[in-house]
Design an enzyme around this catalytic site. Structure first.
Site, PDB file in Angstrom:
ATOM      1  N   CYS A 136      52.855  23.940  -8.445  1.00  0.00           N
ATOM      2  CA  CYS A 136      51.514  23.575  -7.971  1.00  0.00           C
ATOM      3  C   CYS A 136      50.703  22.841  -9.043  1.00  0.00           C
ATOM      4  CB  CYS A 136      50.801  24.812  -7.445  1.00  0.00           C
ATOM      5  SG  CYS A 136      49.451  24.405  -6.289  1.00  0.00           S
ATOM      6  N   LYS A 178      40.755  21.428   1.249  1.00  0.00           N
ATOM      7  CA  LYS A 178      41.894  22.144   0.699  1.00  0.00           C
ATOM      8  C   LYS A 178      43.066  22.116   1.676  1.00  0.00           C
ATOM      9  CE  LYS A 178      43.046  26.648  -1.356  1.00  0.00           C
ATOM     10  NZ  LYS A 178      42.533  28.011  -1.635  1.00  0.00           N
ATOM     11  N   SER A 181      48.627  25.566  -0.899  1.00  0.00           N
ATOM     12  CA  SER A 181      47.263  26.010  -1.187  1.00  0.00           C
ATOM     13  C   SER A 181      46.762  25.204  -2.386  1.00  0.00           C
ATOM     14  CB  SER A 181      47.229  27.513  -1.489  1.00  0.00           C
ATOM     15  OG  SER A 181      45.914  27.933  -1.800  1.00  0.00           O
ATOM     16  N   HIS A 199      53.899  26.788  -2.724  1.00  0.00           N
ATOM     17  CA  HIS A 199      53.994  28.163  -3.229  1.00  0.00           C
ATOM     18  C   HIS A 199      55.085  28.938  -2.490  1.00  0.00           C
ATOM     19  CE1 HIS A 199      50.527  28.166  -5.942  1.00  0.00           C
ATOM     20  NE2 HIS A 199      49.913  27.413  -5.051  1.00  0.00           N
ATOM     21  N   GLU A 242      56.767  31.157  -3.599  1.00  0.00           N
ATOM     22  CA  GLU A 242      56.755  32.532  -4.113  1.00  0.00           C
ATOM     23  C   GLU A 242      55.735  33.413  -3.406  1.00  0.00           C
ATOM     24  OE1 GLU A 242      53.285  30.698  -6.285  1.00  0.00           O
ATOM     25  OE2 GLU A 242      55.241  30.027  -5.544  1.00  0.00           O
ATOM     26  N   ARG A 281      38.837  35.816   0.848  1.00  0.00           N
ATOM     27  CA  ARG A 281      38.056  35.702  -0.397  1.00  0.00           C
ATOM     28  C   ARG A 281      37.075  34.549  -0.306  1.00  0.00           C
ATOM     29  NH1 ARG A 281      41.584  33.146  -4.645  1.00  0.00           N
ATOM     30  NH2 ARG A 281      40.949  31.370  -3.357  1.00  0.00           N
TER      31      ARG A 281
END
Length: 306
Positions: free
Chosen positions: A142, A163, A192, A235, A237, A249
């Site tokens: 990333c 985003k 992300s 991502h 992971e 969040r």
């Protein structure tokens, strides 16, 4: 064979509950083989969560792997206890003379900062130059992938207006490359990020090959022709709840985030997310360790050179 991590690292209990074979230092010392040496430069604020995510991916291999957790910023992260950092992380200066079969450099929430404004940017450049001399293959994730493209090739990222968040279909572009071995022609991966490097930029660099991409995400997996550099813009992971946690969040911070694409059933954040990326995420890291690291690294790491 397992990954080898410190006996009391909290991630060991988490992985063991998932029936993932991990080996502590004492047991590993009784095995008469040359284990792979892999470093993880963890730039994420929540160190412990990121440790679990990457260690989980490294565990699906027949190789024994010694893992070093590395830090370059001595400031205690707000989301990780100082005691944890002191107990399990090694400062880069401590391992600067060591050579590694593989290195993972994680992402970081730094999209809106110019690289030179990142407080540890100077040290990052030292690490990236060091990796070319001391590491057989380095995987950048990333933000780190974009930072490495800038450092090695002088190419700038651009920032998206919104985003990129969700789980997107990715198309394999080079099925003959070992990193893509066993992949379905179309697979899914979480994204992300705000930063983006146009795919045409990657394609203009003779040393690089775009291995997987999509119209929605641009380049997803890019590798150097000598297999020593891998750039992953998403991502793989991520845990099942990672994008959900980010979304809630940002909602709590009144940032008005959009619902992650292809993630919540019916785009309903109250429903458990759909998980359809973990098998290919595991396969990516297995292929990297086998074909880019193990099959190319010298038995005597001290003979490693650029």
């Amino acid at each position: 064979m397992p990954i080898r991590i410190p006996s009391d690292l909290p991630a060991q209990n988490v992985l063991s509950r998932e029936n993932i074979f991990v080996m502590d230092t004492q047991r590993a010392a009784t095995q008469d083989i040359r284990p792979m040496e892999v470093g993880i430069l963890n730039l994420m604020p929540n160190k412990m969560e990121t440790e679990e995510q990457f260690l989980r991916l490294l565990s699906n291999t027949p190789l024994q792997i010694n893992v070093d957790l590395i830090r370059i910023d001595n400031q205690a992260p707000k989301n990780t206890p100082k005691e944890h950092m002191d107990a399990f992380y090694r400062d880069f200066d401590e391992i600067a003379n060591k050579k590694y079969d593989g290195l993972i450099v994680t992402g970081a929430p730094l999209a809106h900062l110019a690289y030179q404004d990142v407080k540890y940017w100077e040290k990052m450049t030292v690490v990236m130059d060091w990796a070319r001399r001391h590491v057989q293959s380095t995987l950048f994730s990333c933000w780190a992938a974009h930072a490495a493209i800038y450092h090695y090739f002088g190419q700038h990222r651009v920032l998206r207006d919104e985003k990129l968040s969700g789980v997107y279909p990715i198309e394999v572009q080079n099925e003959r490359d070992e990193l893509m071995r066993g992949f379905d022609p179309i697979f899914y991966a979480p994204q992300s990020r705000y930063g983006e490097i146009p795919i045409e930029v990657y394609q203009s660099i003779p040393e690089l090959s775009v291995l997987a991409s999509s119209a929605h995400t641009g380049a997803h997996i890019v590798a150097s022709n000598d297999k020593r550099l891998v750039f992953v813009t998403g991502h793989p992971e991520y845990d099942p709840e990672s994008l959900s946690q980010e979304y809630h969040r940002d909602m709590a911070a009144n940032l008005s985030p959009k619902i992650p694409v292809n993630y919540f059933p019916d785009d309903d954040p109250s429903k458990p997310p759909m998980v359809k990326w973990r098998a290919h995420g595991s396969l990516l890291f297995t292929n990297w360790l086998n074909y880019y690291v193990y099959q190319n690294t010298p038995y005597d790491l001290e003979s490693l050179s650029r």
